[in-house]
Design a protein around this motif. Structure first.
Motif, PDB file in Angstrom:
ATOM      1  N   ARG A  67       0.833  -1.215   0.000  1.00 18.57           N
ATOM      2  CA  ARG A  67       0.000   0.000   0.000  1.00 18.57           C
ATOM      3  C   ARG A  67       0.862   1.257   0.000  1.00 18.57           C
ATOM      4  NH1 ARG A  67      -3.431  -2.939   3.725  1.00 18.57           N
ATOM      5  NH2 ARG A  67      -2.637  -1.838   5.561  1.00 18.57           N
ATOM      6  N   HIS A  68       2.146   1.101   0.301  1.00 12.63           N
ATOM      7  CA  HIS A  68       3.051   2.254   0.406  1.00 12.63           C
ATOM      8  C   HIS A  68       4.266   2.063  -0.506  1.00 12.63           C
ATOM      9  CE1 HIS A  68       0.746   3.760   3.843  1.00 12.63           C
ATOM     10  NE2 HIS A  68       0.642   2.507   4.196  1.00 12.63           N
ATOM     11  N   LYS A  69       4.021   1.525  -1.674  1.00 12.60           N
ATOM     12  CA  LYS A  69       5.106   1.247  -2.620  1.00 12.60           C
ATOM     13  C   LYS A  69       5.902   2.513  -2.915  1.00 12.60           C
ATOM     14  CE  LYS A  69       6.050  -0.843  -7.114  1.00 12.60           C
ATOM     15  NZ  LYS A  69       5.467  -1.456  -8.337  1.00 12.60           N
ATOM     16  N   GLY A  70       7.215   2.413  -2.782  1.00 13.19           N
ATOM     17  CA  GLY A  70       8.086   3.545  -3.055  1.00 13.19           C
ATOM     18  C   GLY A  70       8.171   4.555  -1.936  1.00 13.19           C
ATOM     19  N   GLU A  71       7.485   4.273  -0.814  1.00  9.22           N
ATOM     20  CA  GLU A  71       7.505   5.188   0.332  1.00  9.22           C
ATOM     21  C   GLU A  71       8.276   4.555   1.494  1.00  9.22           C
ATOM     22  OE1 GLU A  71       3.319   7.573  -0.278  1.00  9.22           O
ATOM     23  OE2 GLU A  71       3.250   5.721   0.886  1.00  9.22           O
ATOM     24  N   GLY A 123      10.225  -8.652  -3.755  1.00 10.95           N
ATOM     25  CA  GLY A 123      10.538  -7.507  -4.595  1.00 10.95           C
ATOM     26  C   GLY A 123      10.562  -6.171  -3.875  1.00 10.95           C
ATOM     27  N   VAL A 124      10.594  -6.197  -2.531  1.00 10.53           N
ATOM     28  CA  VAL A 124      10.624  -4.965  -1.740  1.00 10.53           C
ATOM     29  C   VAL A 124      12.079  -4.580  -1.462  1.00 10.53           C
ATOM     30  CG1 VAL A 124       9.956  -3.885   0.448  1.00 10.53           C
ATOM     31  CG2 VAL A 124       8.419  -5.528  -0.657  1.00 10.53           C
ATOM     32  N   ILE A 161      16.793   2.300  -0.157  1.00 12.52           N
ATOM     33  CA  ILE A 161      15.871   1.242   0.250  1.00 12.52           C
ATOM     34  C   ILE A 161      14.639   1.921   0.844  1.00 12.52           C
ATOM     35  CG2 ILE A 161      17.586  -0.577   0.654  1.00 12.52           C
ATOM     36  CD1 ILE A 161      17.492   0.093   3.632  1.00 12.52           C
ATOM     37  N   ASP A 162      13.524   1.220   0.791  1.00 12.43           N
ATOM     38  CA  ASP A 162      12.278   1.795   1.281  1.00 12.43           C
ATOM     39  C   ASP A 162      11.902   1.317   2.678  1.00 12.43           C
ATOM     40  OD1 ASP A 162      11.810   3.152  -1.169  1.00 12.43           O
ATOM     41  OD2 ASP A 162      11.056   1.286  -2.049  1.00 12.43           O
ATOM     42  N   VAL A 163      12.359   0.113   3.042  1.00 16.36           N
ATOM     43  CA  VAL A 163      11.900  -0.502   4.296  1.00 16.36           C
ATOM     44  C   VAL A 163      13.079  -0.956   5.140  1.00 16.36           C
ATOM     45  CG1 VAL A 163      10.478  -2.327   5.304  1.00 16.36           C
ATOM     46  CG2 VAL A 163       9.822  -1.319   3.109  1.00 16.36           C
ATOM     47  N   VAL A 164      13.035  -0.607   6.423  1.00 15.13           N
ATOM     48  CA  VAL A 164      13.982  -1.150   7.393  1.00 15.13           C
ATOM     49  C   VAL A 164      13.194  -2.043   8.353  1.00 15.13           C
ATOM     50  CG1 VAL A 164      15.535  -0.629   9.309  1.00 15.13           C
ATOM     51  CG2 VAL A 164      15.599   0.770   7.259  1.00 15.13           C
ATOM     52  N   PHE A 191       4.674  16.044  -7.901  1.00 12.57           N
ATOM     53  CA  PHE A 191       5.215  15.682  -6.592  1.00 12.57           C
ATOM     54  C   PHE A 191       6.364  14.684  -6.743  1.00 12.57           C
ATOM     55  CE2 PHE A 191       5.149  12.580  -3.060  1.00 12.57           C
ATOM     56  CZ  PHE A 191       5.480  13.403  -2.011  1.00 12.57           C
ATOM     57  N   GLU A 192       6.182  13.668  -7.611  1.00 12.74           N
ATOM     58  CA  GLU A 192       7.233  12.667  -7.824  1.00 12.74           C
ATOM     59  C   GLU A 192       8.454  13.302  -8.481  1.00 12.74           C
ATOM     60  OE1 GLU A 192       7.525   9.682  -6.656  1.00 12.74           O
ATOM     61  OE2 GLU A 192       5.570   9.804  -5.680  1.00 12.74           O
ATOM     62  N   SER A 193       8.239  14.255  -9.378  1.00 11.87           N
ATOM     63  CA  SER A 193       9.371  14.953 -10.010  1.00 11.87           C
ATOM     64  C   SER A 193      10.154  15.757  -8.977  1.00 11.87           C
ATOM     65  CB  SER A 193       8.864  15.891 -11.117  1.00 11.87           C
ATOM     66  OG  SER A 193       8.276  15.174 -12.161  1.00 11.87           O
ATOM     67  N   LEU A 194       9.435  16.377  -8.056  1.00  7.93           N
ATOM     68  CA  LEU A 194      10.090  17.148  -6.998  1.00  7.93           C
ATOM     69  C   LEU A 194      10.835  16.227  -6.031  1.00  7.93           C
ATOM     70  CD1 LEU A 194       7.228  19.731  -6.337  1.00  7.93           C
ATOM     71  CD2 LEU A 194       9.514  20.261  -7.224  1.00  7.93           C
ATOM     72  N   ARG A 195      10.294  15.046  -5.785  1.00  8.66           N
ATOM     73  CA  ARG A 195      11.002  14.063  -4.939  1.00  8.66           C
ATOM     74  C   ARG A 195      12.330  13.678  -5.594  1.00  8.66           C
ATOM     75  NH1 ARG A 195       8.053   8.769  -3.158  1.00  8.66           N
ATOM     76  NH2 ARG A 195       9.915   8.589  -1.911  1.00  8.66           N
ATOM     77  N   LYS A 196      12.301  13.476  -6.913  1.00 10.70           N
ATOM     78  CA  LYS A 196      13.524  13.111  -7.638  1.00 10.70           C
ATOM     79  C   LYS A 196      14.553  14.234  -7.546  1.00 10.70           C
ATOM     80  CE  LYS A 196      15.222  11.730 -12.199  1.00 10.70           C
ATOM     81  NZ  LYS A 196      14.859  11.502 -13.625  1.00 10.70           N
ATOM     82  N   LEU A 197      14.089  15.485  -7.712  1.00 14.07           N
ATOM     83  CA  LEU A 197      14.994  16.628  -7.593  1.00 14.07           C
ATOM     84  C   LEU A 197      15.569  16.700  -6.174  1.00 14.07           C
ATOM     85  CD1 LEU A 197      16.271  19.286  -8.581  1.00 14.07           C
ATOM     86  CD2 LEU A 197      14.137  20.445  -7.936  1.00 14.07           C
ATOM     87  N   ARG A 198      14.732  16.449  -5.182  1.00 11.49           N
ATOM     88  CA  ARG A 198      15.196  16.475  -3.788  1.00 11.49           C
ATOM     89  C   ARG A 198      16.319  15.460  -3.566  1.00 11.49           C
ATOM     90  NH1 ARG A 198      10.831  15.168   0.832  1.00 11.49           N
ATOM     91  NH2 ARG A 198      10.866  13.157  -0.244  1.00 11.49           N
ATOM     92  N   ARG A 199      16.153  14.250  -4.126  1.00 11.35           N
ATOM     93  CA  ARG A 199      17.204  13.236  -3.994  1.00 11.35           C
ATOM     94  C   ARG A 199      18.507  13.701  -4.636  1.00 11.35           C
ATOM     95  NH1 ARG A 199      12.845   9.588  -4.815  1.00 11.35           N
ATOM     96  NH2 ARG A 199      13.225   9.483  -7.061  1.00 11.35           N
ATOM     97  N   GLU A 200      18.402  14.352  -5.797  1.00 14.80           N
ATOM     98  CA  GLU A 200      19.599  14.837  -6.491  1.00 14.80           C
ATOM     99  C   GLU A 200      20.333  15.889  -5.658  1.00 14.80           C
ATOM    100  OE1 GLU A 200      18.181  16.331 -10.186  1.00 14.80           O
ATOM    101  OE2 GLU A 200      17.616  14.355 -10.990  1.00 14.80           O
ATOM    102  N   ILE A 201      19.579  16.840  -5.116  1.00  9.62           N
ATOM    103  CA  ILE A 201      20.199  17.899  -4.304  1.00  9.62           C
ATOM    104  C   ILE A 201      20.840  17.305  -3.057  1.00  9.62           C
ATOM    105  CG2 ILE A 201      19.724  19.970  -2.933  1.00  9.62           C
ATOM    106  CD1 ILE A 201      17.429  20.583  -4.916  1.00  9.62           C
ATOM    107  N   ALA A 202      20.150  16.326  -2.442  1.00 11.49           N
ATOM    108  CA  ALA A 202      20.688  15.693  -1.233  1.00 11.49           C
ATOM    109  C   ALA A 202      21.987  14.955  -1.526  1.00 11.49           C
ATOM    110  CB  ALA A 202      19.648  14.728  -0.660  1.00 11.49           C
TER     111      ALA A 202
END
Length: 619
Positions: free
Chosen positions: A242-246, A269-270, A296-299, A552-563
């Motif tokens: 239910r939270h794929k990619g989160e 596949g997680v 990774i998405d899940v710990v 929103f997903e495009s901004l998430r990608k940009l955020r990862r790049e800046i980080a």
């Protein structure tokens, strides 16, 4: 009850009484226009240097309460923090906002420590983060004295109380601060503390006429669900989907469990990894860094993972087993939705978890010579947690009541009970009678597994050797899935209709209530989750209203790049709440970012133009 929007943004009006100096600091570093409830009072106590105890839920903005005063007053304060990872995250986030802060910890070499000490001596930092053990060393105490530090903030202050859920002996020594610096103020901060724990914190720290500020314990953006534990691996995987990619965290009791669950999720596949105290330090750090970088998405973790996690965009927290206290549950689920957006918290429960915890507590108490009253207190905390999981009522109201707060409202709209996701099992009393009758037929000499074998008609060597295939209850419930049968047995144990002995070979025993049920003198209600298709709740829908999800997903990608460019976790760049606001308003000039919550002056200067360009490109 407040709507989602009111709960999330209505707090801004609380800043109306803030001074211009406070508001200027908020705008400059964080891009905030106001304060949440109690933040103003806590900041005022810091500015007036009056001792305080501040209790706010995780995500309620405690850190702002000790970050603002030294910036307004132009001084250097000390923050006591228990974990290196937590210090590093906070310092990274502050520096990214242009706020001068530093930390001294064991992960630094001597050259780095000397550089920080030199910067402190020149008055370059408003905050210095340090662990309690280092704070009380002669070298650091001398440094504090030379800097004329007049205020100490103690984060995770519940660690000082043996009546809390996370007692740490090293915290007890913090009482020395009042002796060594009698004119300095001490400010204790925690997210979870009952009235008893709050009193113990005040006493142990020797706080002088403190301002005791206790906020609401309710987190309206969290969706609480409690589910019977059946096939827990499959149940966890279904929730994660239910939270794929989160970002999600799965908590379990043992190191072995974390590794097994992580392997299962990876096979499904997680992008998941395990984390526990038995791993090498480098391996733990690598898992934490990969999670922070969104690799990774899940710990999947024991409670060794969490207090050092400052990630704001965790959308799901799963408990694969019952936590040992409501305080632990509140703290661990509180790591979800720290940005104020909706997040899901799912607890998979079995009475076997309670028995397992009791055995662990007793074994640990015996090995460490724990005082009897502390052991008994731990068992009582566990019992309160069991009651929360098994009593079907509004989860938000139940948590509020535990911490002495009266919940305002009749339906939260954000838990399994208020969403009507739980229902009674058909023919519950008949099912219970069959189970109890089987326990009687095997002469109350066997445990859960064997009773379930008999009820399900298992053709095992042991069943045949004992002649139990000839019993009238053999195979009487063969059409009920085995894991459901096991859950029914534990529900009867929870309800006090069946007893389970302690020890290495626990057996099921009947009691007076058992016989009352079997004779037809008492009705039984067994519970199960309703079958329903996964869909967003009203609160989740409201949080996405008018948001362009592709942007929103495009901004998430940009955020990862800046980080990645800056070598910091993605979540310290901008919160999800800020990204959703951007994806809703879609500002196309840099100046407009000044009206977006979370964009302070430094962030606008550093990467505001890239954010605006991303929005323009998307259009």
């Amino acid at each position: 009850m407040k709507s989602f929007e009111e709960a999330m943004v209505g707090a801004g009006a609380a800043g109306g009484g803030a001074s211009e100096e406070v508001l200027a600091v908020l705008r400059r570093f964080w891009g905030f226009e106001g304060l949440r409830p109690l933040q103003l009072e806590a900041i005022q106590a810091g500015l007036e240097q009056r001792d305080s105890l501040v209790v706010m839920p995780t995500g309620g903005g405690k850190s702002l309460c000790y970050q603002v005063p030294p910036a307004v007053a132009g001084r250097t304060d000390v923050v006591v923090s228990p974990l290196i990872a937590l210090m590093k995250d906070q310092v990274d986030a502050l520096r990214l906002s242009g706020y001068p802060a530093a930390a001294i910890h064991s992960g630094m070499d001597q050259m780095e420590v000397r550089d920080v000490e030199r910067d402190l001596a020149s008055g370059r930092h408003h905050l210095i983060f340090v662990a309690p053990e280092r704070l009380l060393t002669p070298r650091f105490l001398d440094l504090v004295a030379r800097l004329k530090v007049s205020s100490f903030a103690i984060d995770e202050a519940h660690c000082i109380s043996q009546w809390g859920h996370d007692f740490r002996p090293e915290y007890r020594r913090l009482a020395e601060l009042k002796t060594r610096f009698p004119n300095a103020s001490i400010h204790a901060y925690t997210a979870t503390a009952t009235e008893r724990v709050r009193g113990d914190i005040v006493e142990q720290l020797g706080l002088n006429d403190p301002a005791v500020l206790v906020g609401s314990f309710d987190r309206p953006n969290l969706l609480y669900r409690v589910r019977p534990k059946l096939d827990v691996n499959a149940q966890i995987a279904e929730t994660i989907r239910r939270h794929k990619g989160e970002a999600s965290i799965v908590y379990s009791i043992s190191r072995k469990d974390t590794e097994q669950i992580a392997r299962y999720l990876v096979s499904e596949g997680v992008r998941a990894a395990a984390y526990h105290a038995g791993m090498e330090a480098d391996e733990r750090r690598r898992t934490q860094d990969r999670f922070a970088a969104e690799e990774i998405d899940v710990v999947v973790a024991t409670v060794a993972f969490g207090m050092g996690i400052d990630r704001s965009d965790i959308r799901c927290v799963i408990h694969a087993a019952l936590p040992k206290s409501i305080e632990s549950y509140q703290q661990e689920t509180g790591r979800a939705g720290r940005d104020g957006l909706p997040a899901e918290c799912v607890l998979f429960y079995s009475a076997a978890d309670v028995i397992r915890w009791r055995n662990l507590m007793e074994r640990s108490a015996e090995e460490s010579a724990t005082p009897a009253e502390v052991l008994e207190s731990g068992k009582q905390l566990l019992e309160e947690m069991r009651r929360f999981a098994t009593v079907v009522r509004c989860r938000h109201a139940g948590l509020s009541a535990y911490f002495g707060e009266t919940y305002q409202g009749t339906s939260c709209g954000a838990c399994d009970f208020c969403l009507a996701e739980v229902e009674g099992v058909a023919d519950s009393t008949v099912l219970a009678q069959k189970v109890l009758s089987c326990v009687a037929r095997v002469e109350q000499r066997f445990g859960v597994e064997h009773v379930v074998d008999v009820l399900s008609g298992a053709s095992s060597e042991r069943v045949r050797r004992l002649g139990h295939e000839k019993l009238s209850t053999y195979g009487i419930l063969k059409d009920v899935p085995r894991k459901t049968l096991t859950n029914i047995v534990y529900q009867l144990v929870d309800a006090g209709l069946l007893e389970r002995t302690s020890g290495d070979r626990p057996t099921l025993r009947l009691n007076a209530s058992s016989w009352e049920v079997m004779r037809g003198g008492r009705a039984v209600t067994l519970l199960q989750a309703k079958e329903s298709k996964s869909k967003r709740t009203r609160i989740e829908e409201a949080s996405w209203r008018d948001v362009d999800e592709a942007l929103f997903e495009s901004l998430r990608k940009l955020r990862r790049e800046i980080a990645a460019e800056r070598g910091v976790p993605a979540y310290v760049i901008l919160h999800d709440a800020t990204l959703r606001e951007l994806a809703s308003i879609k500002p196309t000039i840099v100046e407009a970012l000044r009206h977006i919550r979370g964009f302070g002056e430094r962030k606008i200067t550093d990467f505001g133009a890239r954010v605006v360009e991303c929005i323009k490109t998307h259009q």
